[in-house]
Scaffold this motif. Structure first.
Motif, mmCIF file in Angstrom:
data_model
loop_
_atom_site.group_PDB
_atom_site.id
_atom_site.type_symbol
_atom_site.label_atom_id
_atom_site.label_comp_id
_atom_site.label_asym_id
_atom_site.label_seq_id
_atom_site.Cartn_x
_atom_site.Cartn_y
_atom_site.Cartn_z
ATOM 1 N N PHE A 189 -1.040 15.009 6.893
ATOM 2 C CA PHE A 189 -1.371 15.630 5.611
ATOM 3 C C PHE A 189 -2.873 15.582 5.382
ATOM 4 O O PHE A 189 -3.608 14.839 6.038
ATOM 5 C CB PHE A 189 -0.637 14.909 4.462
ATOM 6 C CG PHE A 189 -0.902 13.423 4.403
ATOM 7 C CD1 PHE A 189 -1.857 12.897 3.546
ATOM 8 C CD2 PHE A 189 -0.202 12.544 5.216
ATOM 9 C CE1 PHE A 189 -2.118 11.534 3.491
ATOM 10 C CE2 PHE A 189 -0.454 11.164 5.177
ATOM 11 C CZ PHE A 189 -1.409 10.671 4.312
ATOM 12 N N SER A 190 -3.341 16.383 4.436
ATOM 13 C CA SER A 190 -4.761 16.417 4.096
ATOM 14 C C SER A 190 -4.992 15.652 2.793
ATOM 15 O O SER A 190 -4.066 15.079 2.221
ATOM 16 C CB SER A 190 -5.238 17.866 3.959
ATOM 17 O OG SER A 190 -4.509 18.519 2.935
ATOM 18 N N GLY A 191 -6.233 15.666 2.318
ATOM 19 C CA GLY A 191 -6.569 14.971 1.073
ATOM 20 C C GLY A 191 -7.396 13.730 1.336
ATOM 21 O O GLY A 191 -7.572 13.309 2.478
ATOM 22 N N ARG A 192 -7.916 13.141 0.263
ATOM 23 C CA ARG A 192 -8.682 11.899 0.396
ATOM 24 C C ARG A 192 -7.705 10.742 0.292
ATOM 25 O O ARG A 192 -7.073 10.532 -0.737
ATOM 26 C CB ARG A 192 -9.762 11.812 -0.687
ATOM 27 C CG ARG A 192 -10.789 10.721 -0.408
ATOM 28 C CD ARG A 192 -12.103 10.993 -1.083
ATOM 29 N NE ARG A 192 -12.794 12.173 -0.587
ATOM 30 C CZ ARG A 192 -13.529 12.199 0.536
ATOM 31 N NH1 ARG A 192 -13.640 11.121 1.278
ATOM 32 N NH2 ARG A 192 -14.135 13.304 0.907
ATOM 33 N N LEU A 193 -7.571 10.025 1.376
ATOM 34 C CA LEU A 193 -6.533 9.007 1.501
ATOM 35 C C LEU A 193 -6.765 7.845 0.543
ATOM 36 O O LEU A 193 -7.829 7.234 0.526
ATOM 37 C CB LEU A 193 -6.491 8.491 2.939
ATOM 38 C CG LEU A 193 -5.362 7.536 3.296
ATOM 39 C CD1 LEU A 193 -3.996 8.204 3.117
ATOM 40 C CD2 LEU A 193 -5.519 7.061 4.737
ATOM 41 N N ASP A 194 -5.763 7.561 -0.278
ATOM 42 C CA ASP A 194 -5.766 6.378 -1.124
ATOM 43 C C ASP A 194 -4.334 5.868 -1.207
ATOM 44 O O ASP A 194 -3.409 6.457 -0.622
ATOM 45 C CB ASP A 194 -6.353 6.659 -2.516
ATOM 46 C CG ASP A 194 -5.614 7.778 -3.258
ATOM 47 O OD1 ASP A 194 -4.438 8.064 -2.940
ATOM 48 O OD2 ASP A 194 -6.215 8.364 -4.175
ATOM 49 N N SER A 195 -4.115 4.766 -1.924
ATOM 50 C CA SER A 195 -2.795 4.145 -1.985
ATOM 51 C C SER A 195 -1.736 5.085 -2.537
ATOM 52 O O SER A 195 -0.612 5.140 -2.035
ATOM 53 C CB SER A 195 -2.847 2.866 -2.839
ATOM 54 O OG SER A 195 -3.713 1.924 -2.264
ATOM 55 N N LYS A 196 -2.086 5.850 -3.587
ATOM 56 C CA LYS A 196 -1.119 6.745 -4.229
ATOM 57 C C LYS A 196 -0.660 7.835 -3.268
ATOM 58 O O LYS A 196 0.540 8.085 -3.106
ATOM 59 C CB LYS A 196 -1.749 7.368 -5.476
ATOM 60 C CG LYS A 196 -0.802 8.275 -6.267
ATOM 61 C CD LYS A 196 -1.439 8.709 -7.568
ATOM 62 C CE LYS A 196 -0.477 9.558 -8.371
ATOM 63 N NZ LYS A 196 -0.761 10.948 -8.358
ATOM 64 N N LEU A 197 -1.623 8.510 -2.622
ATOM 65 C CA LEU A 197 -1.288 9.575 -1.690
ATOM 66 C C LEU A 197 -0.515 9.023 -0.496
ATOM 67 O O LEU A 197 0.461 9.632 -0.036
ATOM 68 C CB LEU A 197 -2.562 10.280 -1.221
ATOM 69 C CG LEU A 197 -2.385 11.450 -0.243
ATOM 70 C CD1 LEU A 197 -1.490 12.533 -0.835
ATOM 71 C CD2 LEU A 197 -3.743 12.017 0.154
ATOM 72 N N ALA A 198 -0.933 7.876 -0.004
ATOM 73 C CA ALA A 198 -0.252 7.269 1.138
ATOM 74 C C ALA A 198 1.199 6.939 0.807
ATOM 75 O O ALA A 198 2.106 7.174 1.609
ATOM 76 C CB ALA A 198 -0.995 6.007 1.579
ATOM 77 N N LYS A 199 1.429 6.408 -0.384
ATOM 78 C CA LYS A 199 2.791 6.046 -0.798
ATOM 79 C C LYS A 199 3.664 7.295 -0.945
ATOM 80 O O LYS A 199 4.849 7.297 -0.573
ATOM 81 C CB LYS A 199 2.739 5.271 -2.110
ATOM 82 C CG LYS A 199 3.946 4.376 -2.359
ATOM 83 C CD LYS A 199 3.972 3.218 -1.368
ATOM 84 C CE LYS A 199 5.221 2.358 -1.574
ATOM 85 N NZ LYS A 199 5.370 1.341 -0.514
ATOM 86 N N GLU A 200 3.099 8.365 -1.492
ATOM 87 C CA GLU A 200 3.842 9.626 -1.636
ATOM 88 C C GLU A 200 4.270 10.163 -0.276
ATOM 89 O O GLU A 200 5.414 10.598 -0.092
ATOM 90 C CB GLU A 200 2.975 10.668 -2.351
ATOM 91 C CG GLU A 200 2.758 10.405 -3.833
ATOM 92 C CD GLU A 200 1.731 11.353 -4.433
ATOM 93 O OE1 GLU A 200 1.139 12.168 -3.670
ATOM 94 O OE2 GLU A 200 1.514 11.283 -5.667
ATOM 95 N N GLN A 201 3.355 10.144 0.678
ATOM 96 C CA GLN A 201 3.660 10.661 2.012
ATOM 97 C C GLN A 201 4.633 9.748 2.758
ATOM 98 O O GLN A 201 5.496 10.221 3.503
ATOM 99 C CB GLN A 201 2.371 10.840 2.812
ATOM 100 C CG GLN A 201 1.430 11.885 2.243
ATOM 101 C CD GLN A 201 2.030 13.275 2.234
ATOM 102 O OE1 GLN A 201 2.730 13.663 3.158
ATOM 103 N NE2 GLN A 201 1.761 14.040 1.178
#
Length: 201
Positions: A142-154
């Motif tokens: 996936f794309s985007g600036r990786l942070d805890s929230k995005l990582a958990k969603e993925q």
């Protein structure tokens, strides 16, 4: 007015294409950790990884390396090791630990040739060499600036997919980033990896 809008739109398009080209060129310039793709389903893959040697240090998931972790690893590959050896940058940078938690381990993959010859021991404290055991992993890209929230969603998306396939994975997941900090969020390549349990070779 219309003409100026056309110019602006054209400029934005050229800028985006240029940024995309720079991101791809920069990423392609690094040796990347090897793996074998077993299965592909859209943005999800099952991969087989060999054992990898990492230079690792403690980090914070949301710091994006600004907590000094990236610089500690960069200094190691720049010669802050017992052999004073310069080591090429590789991709990805692995972030291992409980996704969503602050404390993780940031690791640079040692180039294949360096790992085979024996990576030099780090000088000083904060960096250590360790093996990342190979195996079979479920991976979502996936794309985007990786942070805890995005990582958990993925991670949640990946686990849902695994459940639909009857695949069992370890409780913990890891993140991987392929791009330097200046890469625009939309062009970044990130991944979440979950090691599969009792997978057939």
């Amino acid at each position: 007015m219309k003409r100026s809008m056309i110019y602006v739109t054209g400029f934005v398009a050229v800028a985006l294409i240029g940024a995309f080209a720079v991101a791809l060129t920069t990423r392609a310039g690094y040796e990347s950790a090897e793996y074998k793709v077993i299965e592909t389903d859209g943005s999800i893959e099952i991969r087989e990884y060999p054992d990898l040697m990492l230079a690792a240090t403690d980090s914070k998931m949301d710091s994006q390396g600004r907590d000094g972790s990236f610089m500690r690893l960069f200094q190691y590959i720049s010669g802050a090791n017992e052999a004073e050896q310069k080591i090429a940058m590789t991709t990805p940078v692995f972030m291992e630990g409980e996704i969503g938690e602050s404390d993780v381990s940031m690791g640079f993959v040692m180039p294949k040739e360096v790992a085979a010859e024996g990576a030099p021991n780090p000088k000083g404290e904060g960096v250590k060499l360790r093996e990342r055991k190979g195996g079979r992993f479920a991976v979502i890209r996936f794309s985007g600036r990786l942070d805890s929230k995005l990582a958990k969603e993925q991670e949640s998306k990946l686990r849902d997919w695994m459940e639909s396939r009857g695949l069992e994975g370890e409780d913990s997941a890891e993140a991987a980033g392929y791009d330097p900090p200046f890469t625009p969020a939309a062009l970044r390549r990130n991944e979440i990896l979950i090691r599969l349990v009792s997978s057939e070779e």
